[in-house]
Design an enzyme around this catalytic site. Structure first.
Site, PDB file in Angstrom:
ATOM      1  N   CYS A 258       0.815  -1.227   0.000  1.00  0.00           N
ATOM      2  CA  CYS A 258       0.000   0.000   0.000  1.00  0.00           C
ATOM      3  C   CYS A 258       0.845   1.271   0.000  1.00  0.00           C
ATOM      4  O   CYS A 258       0.658   2.153  -0.831  1.00  0.00           O
ATOM      5  CB  CYS A 258      -0.977  -0.012   1.175  1.00  0.00           C
ATOM      6  SG  CYS A 258      -0.247   0.193   2.808  1.00  0.00           S
ATOM      7  N   HIS A 307      -2.660   1.463   6.820  1.00  0.00           N
ATOM      8  CA  HIS A 307      -3.029   1.385   5.409  1.00  0.00           C
ATOM      9  C   HIS A 307      -3.149   2.783   4.816  1.00  0.00           C
ATOM     10  O   HIS A 307      -3.594   3.723   5.487  1.00  0.00           O
ATOM     11  CB  HIS A 307      -4.349   0.647   5.209  1.00  0.00           C
ATOM     12  CG  HIS A 307      -4.630   0.343   3.771  1.00  0.00           C
ATOM     13  ND1 HIS A 307      -3.896  -0.575   3.057  1.00  0.00           N
ATOM     14  CD2 HIS A 307      -5.548   0.849   2.901  1.00  0.00           C
ATOM     15  CE1 HIS A 307      -4.352  -0.635   1.816  1.00  0.00           C
ATOM     16  NE2 HIS A 307      -5.346   0.226   1.683  1.00  0.00           N
ATOM     17  N   HIS A 319      -5.915   1.978  -4.339  1.00  0.00           N
ATOM     18  CA  HIS A 319      -4.915   1.443  -3.407  1.00  0.00           C
ATOM     19  C   HIS A 319      -4.499   0.034  -3.796  1.00  0.00           C
ATOM     20  O   HIS A 319      -5.103  -0.604  -4.670  1.00  0.00           O
ATOM     21  CB  HIS A 319      -5.477   1.463  -1.979  1.00  0.00           C
ATOM     22  CG  HIS A 319      -6.676   0.578  -1.764  1.00  0.00           C
ATOM     23  ND1 HIS A 319      -7.057   0.104  -0.533  1.00  0.00           N
ATOM     24  CD2 HIS A 319      -7.608   0.073  -2.637  1.00  0.00           C
ATOM     25  CE1 HIS A 319      -8.153  -0.634  -0.631  1.00  0.00           C
ATOM     26  NE2 HIS A 319      -8.503  -0.670  -1.897  1.00  0.00           N
TER      27      HIS A 319
END
Length: 346
Positions: A258, A307, A319
């Site tokens: 990520c 994240h 993402h």
């Protein structure tokens, strides 16, 4: 500003037909990082266990990324200190040789007491001029000695710093090894569980991933402009990676975790941001309200900030979500990950 509606997705076909087992194997052999929410620990079933292992692996990945960034920084610091110490040692060697030459010259010119030398001199005026020069030479020598001692102290400080940094580097590398082993262990366990699934269960998981990818391809991002040209450039770079696989520890250009995706995209825009999601959470201006987000803003998810992705517009996030998945658009409301805040890089 051009519309953000449904960007072209390169090379997505191969990712959408991966079986869940194959996707997990890729994640093990190449590496993976930060994604969806912690499933209910009381929920039963292989899928729930796999989801939990993936979640734990992605959270551990951001810690691994932080340790890796620290190790890289320490390596550079150690190298710089060692180079500086080597240069300083060379300067000290030159000063030592110069002081030695002066001392040797004085020894050879020594002998009679200066007052007796003056009495016996046939040219007193010339002698006095030389004596004055000698006084000045002695003064310069004293200054050089002081400088030599100061340089010696500085060299010792540099060597002490380098020794300390080397110890820090050793400890950080040990931490890296532990995190890597932890991640690989969780992914290996996930693969083992996937191999115990029935054909029907596997087909259900594959269908779920296919639905997510089809939804990404149809994502309506709206027409809102980015807050800055840099954010727009980074977002455009990230959009070009849609369909690339999630791999822990990867920073592109053909696989990402990520924070690897967001840091890579900003590099393409000529902007350096930190490597980890936790550090990126403080990299710019904080945007507290989801309604204030603009395409290209970073979106920080989960209470542990593990994240990160790009706000894509119209409530969507772009993402790299989790092992076995690919870079894609998803609804923030349906991601299952709590929104913490946005970050605007100007």
């Amino acid at each position: 500003m051009a519309s953000h509606r449904r960007a072209k997705q390169p090379n997505t076909r191969y990712a959408s037909v991966l079986t869940v087992t194959a996707a997990a194997a890729v994640a093990i052999s190449t590496q993976s990082a930060s994604a969806d929410p912690l499933p209910d620990p009381n929920k039963k079933g292989v899928k729930a266990q796999v989801d939990r292992l993936y979640e734990e692996a992605t959270q551990a990945t951001e810690k691994y990324n932080g340790a890796k960034e620290k190790a890289d920084g320490l390596e550079k610091q150690v190298g710089d200190l060692q180079d500086a110490a080597a240069r300083k040692q060379g300067e000290l060697n030159e000063m030592r040789n110069r002081l030695g030459s002066i001392a040797a010259g004085q020894y050879r010119a020594g002998g009679l007491d200066p007052s007796i030398q003056l009495l016996l001199s046939t040219q007193p005026d010339t002698y006095l001029e030389k004596a004055s020069d000698l006084d000045r030479l002695s003064s310069r020598q004293a200054e050089e000695l002081d400088e030599f001692q100061a340089q010696q102290r500085e060299l010792q400080q540099q060597r002490t710093q380098a020794t300390r940094k080397l110890k820090d580097l050793e400890d950080t590398r040990t931490e890296l090894g532990k995190k890597k082993k932890e991640i690989q262990g969780k992914l290996a366990e996930a693969r083992r569980l996937l191999n115990t699934m029935t054909a029907k269960e596997r087909a259900s998981m594959v269908a779920e991933e296919d639905r997510a990818n089809r939804s990404s391809a149809r994502a309506d991002l709206g027409n809102e402009a980015s807050a800055s040209q840099r954010a727009a450039a980074a977002f455009n770079a990230a959009k070009s990676r849609v369909g690339m696989p999630y791999v822990w520890g990867a920073t592109g250009p053909n696989s990402f975790d990520c924070s690897g995706l967001t840091s890579w995209a900003f590099r393409q825009a000529g902007v350096g941001i930190p490597r980890t999601s936790q550090a990126q959470a403080s990299a710019g201006t904080r945007i507290s309200s989801m309604s204030a987000l603009k395409p290209g803003d970073l979106v920080i998810m989960r209470s542990d900030l593990s994240h990160v992705g790009f706000y894509a517009g119209n409530g969507q996030i772009l993402h790299a979500p989790k092992p076995g998945a690919q870079v894609r658009y998803e609804s923030m409301a349906r991601s299952g990950m709590p929104f913490m805040w946005g970050v605007r890089i100007s």
